[in-house]
Write a protein that holds these residues in place. Structure first.
Motif, PDB file in Angstrom:
ATOM      1  N   ARG A 178       0.909  -1.437   0.038  1.00  0.00           N
ATOM      2  CA  ARG A 178       0.040   0.104   0.094  1.00  0.00           C
ATOM      3  C   ARG A 178       0.936   1.304  -0.068  1.00  0.00           C
ATOM      4  O   ARG A 178       0.748   2.289  -0.725  1.00  0.00           O
ATOM      5  CB  ARG A 178      -1.138   0.045   1.281  1.00  0.00           C
ATOM      6  CG  ARG A 178      -1.978   1.237   1.203  1.00  0.00           C
ATOM      7  CD  ARG A 178      -2.384   1.407   2.390  1.00  0.00           C
ATOM      8  NE  ARG A 178      -1.413   1.810   3.364  1.00  0.00           N
ATOM      9  CZ  ARG A 178      -0.918   3.059   3.609  1.00  0.00           C
ATOM     10  NH1 ARG A 178      -1.272   3.749   2.652  1.00  0.00           N
ATOM     11  NH2 ARG A 178       0.039   3.231   4.409  1.00  0.00           N
ATOM     12  N   LYS A 185      -8.452   3.040   0.130  1.00  0.00           N
ATOM     13  CA  LYS A 185      -6.747   3.546   0.625  1.00  0.00           C
ATOM     14  C   LYS A 185      -6.036   4.334  -0.209  1.00  0.00           C
ATOM     15  O   LYS A 185      -5.055   4.598   0.169  1.00  0.00           O
ATOM     16  CB  LYS A 185      -6.275   1.999   1.095  1.00  0.00           C
ATOM     17  CG  LYS A 185      -6.904   1.327   2.446  1.00  0.00           C
ATOM     18  CD  LYS A 185      -6.915   2.303   3.569  1.00  0.00           C
ATOM     19  CE  LYS A 185      -7.511   1.292   4.965  1.00  0.00           C
ATOM     20  NZ  LYS A 185      -7.333   2.149   6.173  1.00  0.00           N
ATOM     21  N   GLY A 189       0.560   8.092   6.693  1.00  0.00           N
ATOM     22  CA  GLY A 189      -0.719   7.942   7.569  1.00  0.00           C
ATOM     23  C   GLY A 189      -1.995   7.587   7.044  1.00  0.00           C
ATOM     24  O   GLY A 189      -2.914   7.347   7.703  1.00  0.00           O
ATOM     25  N   GLY A 202      -2.885   4.661   6.230  1.00  0.00           N
ATOM     26  CA  GLY A 202      -3.386   3.333   6.614  1.00  0.00           C
ATOM     27  C   GLY A 202      -3.878   3.475   7.877  1.00  0.00           C
ATOM     28  O   GLY A 202      -5.042   2.990   7.875  1.00  0.00           O
ATOM     29  N   ARG A 203      -3.849   4.686   8.651  1.00  0.00           N
ATOM     30  CA  ARG A 203      -4.453   4.748  10.074  1.00  0.00           C
ATOM     31  C   ARG A 203      -5.584   5.948   9.873  1.00  0.00           C
ATOM     32  O   ARG A 203      -6.617   5.784  10.442  1.00  0.00           O
ATOM     33  CB  ARG A 203      -3.457   5.246  11.107  1.00  0.00           C
ATOM     34  CG  ARG A 203      -2.503   4.282  11.135  1.00  0.00           C
ATOM     35  CD  ARG A 203      -1.549   4.659  12.739  1.00  0.00           C
ATOM     36  NE  ARG A 203      -1.001   5.834  12.211  1.00  0.00           N
ATOM     37  CZ  ARG A 203      -0.053   6.277  11.825  1.00  0.00           C
ATOM     38  NH1 ARG A 203       0.702   5.248  11.394  1.00  0.00           N
ATOM     39  NH2 ARG A 203       0.572   7.326  11.619  1.00  0.00           N
ATOM     40  N   LEU A 204      -5.442   6.573   8.957  1.00  0.00           N
ATOM     41  CA  LEU A 204      -6.340   7.913   8.880  1.00  0.00           C
ATOM     42  C   LEU A 204      -7.406   7.778   7.679  1.00  0.00           C
ATOM     43  O   LEU A 204      -8.206   8.437   7.862  1.00  0.00           O
ATOM     44  CB  LEU A 204      -5.601   9.228   8.647  1.00  0.00           C
ATOM     45  CG  LEU A 204      -4.731   9.707   9.452  1.00  0.00           C
ATOM     46  CD1 LEU A 204      -3.766  10.787   9.036  1.00  0.00           C
ATOM     47  CD2 LEU A 204      -5.211   9.842  10.790  1.00  0.00           C
ATOM     48  N   ALA A 253     -10.494   5.563   6.381  1.00  0.00           N
ATOM     49  CA  ALA A 253     -11.306   4.608   6.531  1.00  0.00           C
ATOM     50  C   ALA A 253     -11.338   3.354   5.536  1.00  0.00           C
ATOM     51  O   ALA A 253     -11.083   3.756   4.581  1.00  0.00           O
ATOM     52  CB  ALA A 253     -12.621   5.070   6.958  1.00  0.00           C
ATOM     53  N   ASP A 258     -14.804  11.380   6.383  1.00  0.00           N
ATOM     54  CA  ASP A 258     -13.345  10.766   5.779  1.00  0.00           C
ATOM     55  C   ASP A 258     -12.303  11.514   5.543  1.00  0.00           C
ATOM     56  O   ASP A 258     -11.051  11.277   5.666  1.00  0.00           O
ATOM     57  CB  ASP A 258     -13.577   9.583   4.911  1.00  0.00           C
ATOM     58  CG  ASP A 258     -14.608   8.602   5.683  1.00  0.00           C
ATOM     59  OD1 ASP A 258     -14.752   8.222   6.758  1.00  0.00           O
ATOM     60  OD2 ASP A 258     -15.086   7.661   4.689  1.00  0.00           O
ATOM     61  N   LYS A 317      -9.835  13.570   8.392  1.00  0.00           N
ATOM     62  CA  LYS A 317      -9.218  12.716   9.192  1.00  0.00           C
ATOM     63  C   LYS A 317      -7.679  12.935   8.522  1.00  0.00           C
ATOM     64  O   LYS A 317      -6.654  12.794   9.047  1.00  0.00           O
ATOM     65  CB  LYS A 317      -9.690  11.491   9.409  1.00  0.00           C
ATOM     66  CG  LYS A 317     -10.730  11.095  10.019  1.00  0.00           C
ATOM     67  CD  LYS A 317     -11.350   9.715   9.911  1.00  0.00           C
ATOM     68  CE  LYS A 317     -12.609   9.501  10.562  1.00  0.00           C
ATOM     69  NZ  LYS A 317     -12.953   8.025  10.608  1.00  0.00           N
ATOM     70  N   LEU A 318      -7.664  12.583   7.396  1.00  0.00           N
ATOM     71  CA  LEU A 318      -6.312  12.868   6.587  1.00  0.00           C
ATOM     72  C   LEU A 318      -6.004  14.307   6.076  1.00  0.00           C
ATOM     73  O   LEU A 318      -5.130  14.777   5.889  1.00  0.00           O
ATOM     74  CB  LEU A 318      -6.326  11.894   5.300  1.00  0.00           C
ATOM     75  CG  LEU A 318      -5.025  11.879   4.466  1.00  0.00           C
ATOM     76  CD1 LEU A 318      -4.028  11.321   5.381  1.00  0.00           C
ATOM     77  CD2 LEU A 318      -5.333  10.923   3.255  1.00  0.00           C
TER      78      LEU A 318
END
Length: 531
Positions: free
Chosen positions: A90, A134, A195, A197-199, A201, A505, A508-509
């Motif tokens: 990824r 993603k 980031g 991967g975590r940020l 959804a 969503d 967040k990023l």
């Protein structure tokens, strides 16, 4: 009410209309121009001067250049390089996709770059076993960063460059934006790769078939639908392709007997297969006794092969309904007909822009004309390629920006800002303007936002007695930081449905990225373009 007061009222109503989303952008823009004339703020000629502005012509010509690269398969070719070389990780995929999106956006429109890469990214994600959610938002955000690499990356760059000249400064060079753009591209790609991967959804995307007219995917679908050996046929190439059409109601084809191997009467296309409904099975016979033959009825499906131009004419006939338009499939064939000419013309345009041999609008119009004269695009294609909403939006908002200057409204706002922050620090004033730009830019077009803020920034720079260049470049950076909402930019909205994203969503990023962009605009830009 005095002209300045009317200008504020018109701006307020325009912002409300933009934010509501209920009024088309072009209608709001034209309404602004009409309101400026009706209230006596501007004369009729001044209110509609934006429609003849050289900046607007230049932006329109760039849409034509972008279409040429897309229609000839140049963007598809670049996308397929990702498919074959990106691997399955990824983070690695995000880096490669992000860098490719940034480079593409630097030379064609951001919307065109994302539209071309979106189906490719979905294919890459599926093959790598990664949810498209993603990768798609990083694609949109990286493209926004890439718009800061060159003068042609976004209409905002062109607008601020012209505004700098009008304010007594100088225009920005073609690659000068890269001094801010390269750090932002690298920072953006790093943040979304590390980031994401975590940020981001994990959302469920649409079916691939609904998204991407990828020739290979489409060929497999045809093989599954028709009981005919298509492996021996080169379905999609630079010169030829395949189209699936349905017999239209009241078609002249109804009642005709067709079979595999025949050719169509007008376009001389080869019939590869015929089909009537799932119950009868592929290549079902009706009333003929011959396998693979059919007496055509409305709704029957026919698979034909031939030159792209002939397929397009055939698909546009009132006798048939194209399942997938041939033009859509043709542009997905990598490095198609006219690709070398399109690249050559783009290169010449870039040289003209970089060297300043001719004004930017002239370079753009020469490139658009050359694409038509060399046969890369037809005249109808050039008209269809232009985003008229964008053109009208800019043309209608330019007079509002002019009204802010001529009525003194910009001076009023600038004075209010300076009363709050004091007159000692241009950097604080820059911070306030960038924050204003970022907030407005989450809800209305970044072009419209920058056009409103420009006269305020010019007034502040003149009051403080400092250069206008850092203010204009900072506005470009702040205008690109439209990351918090799906409606902030067309590309944010473009990836929403295929990525399965929800409204929340984006933030967040997007919020960490906005902090980075704000820091670059306020702290880094003045180091390169001093006050």
């Amino acid at each position: 009410m005095d002209p300045a007061g009317w200008t504020f009222v018109i701006l307020g109503l325009a912002v409300v209309a933009f934010v509501s989303g209920r009024v088309p952008l072009a209608l709001v823009s034209v309404g602004v121009a009409l309101a400026l004339w009706a209230t006596g703020v501007l004369t009729l000629g001044e209110a509609f001067a934006g429609f003849g502005d050289p900046t607007v012509l230049f932006i329109a010509s760039l849409f034509v250049v972008s279409e040429a690269l897309d229609a000839t398969g140049v963007t598809a070719w670049l996308g397929h390089q990702v498919v074959t070389r990106a691997g399955t990780g990824r983070a690695r995929l995000t880096v490669i996709i992000g860098l490719l999106a940034a480079v593409l956006t630097a030379f064609i429109s951001i919307n065109g770059a994302v539209a071309a890469l979106l189906p490719v990214v979905v294919v890459v994600a599926v093959r790598a076993g990664i949810l498209p959610s993603k990768l798609l938002l990083p694609l949109a955000f990286a493209a926004s960063a890439g718009s800061l690499l060159t003068l042609t990356g976004t209409p905002v760059n062109i607008v601020v460059s012209e505004a700098a000249v009008a304010a007594g400064g100088r225009e920005f060079g073609f690659f000068e934006f890269a001094l801010a753009g390269i750090p932002l591209v690298l920072l953006t790609v790093a943040i979304v790769a590390l980031g994401g991967g975590r940020l981001l959804a994990a959302r469920t995307a649409e079916r691939l078939a609904d998204l991407a007219p990828d020739p290979r995917e489409h060929a497999q679908t045809l093989r599954d639908s028709y009981d005919v050996d298509l492996d021996t046929v080169r379905l999609f190439s630079v010169r030829e392709g395949v189209a699936e059409v349905l017999v239209a109601p009241r078609s002249r084809l109804i009642g005709r007997t067709v079979s595999v191997g025949m050719t169509t009467r007008d376009e001389n296309l080869v019939i590869l297969a015929v089909r009537r409904g799932d119950d009868d099975g592929p290549n079902a016979s009706r009333e003929t006794g011959v396998a693979g033959a059919l007496v055509l009825q409305a709704g029957d499906a026919v698979l034909v092969q031939g030159p792209w131009a002939a397929l397009t004419r055939y698909a546009q006939s009132p006798d048939v309904i194209a399942v997938t338009p041939p033009q859509t499939l043709q542009r997905a064939v990598p490095w198609g007909r006219g690709a070398k000419r399109a690249i050559g013309i783009l290169a010449v345009m870039v040289v003209l822009l970089a060297t300043g041999l001719v004004p930017a609008p002239v370079a753009g119009l020469l490139a658009a004309g050359a694409l038509v004269l060399t046969g890369v695009l037809t005249v109808p294609q050039t008209y269809r390629s232009i985003s008229w909403t964008t053109v009208i939006l800019i043309a209608g908002m330019i007079p509002l920006s002019s009204a802010f200057v001529s009525t003194g409204a910009a001076d009023v706002v600038a004075a209010a800002v300076l009363r709050v922050i004091g007159s000692g620090s241009p950097q604080v004033a820059l911070l306030v303007l960038c924050l204003l730009t970022m907030v407005l830019g989450q809800f209305i077009s970044n072009v419209a936002t920058v056009l409103v803020v420009i006269p305020i920034a010019v007034a502040i720079s003149q009051t403080l007695g400092v250069s206008v260049q850092p203010f204009m470049m900072a506005l470009t950076v702040a205008g690109a930081a439209a990351f918090l909402t799906p409606v902030a930019t067309p590309v944010n909205l473009m990836v929403m449905q295929p990525g399965g994203y929800r409204f929340g969503d984006y933030g967040k990023l997007g919020l960490p990225l906005m902090v980075v962009y704000l820091a670059v605009a306020v702290l880094y830009v003045p180091l390169i373009w001093p006050f």
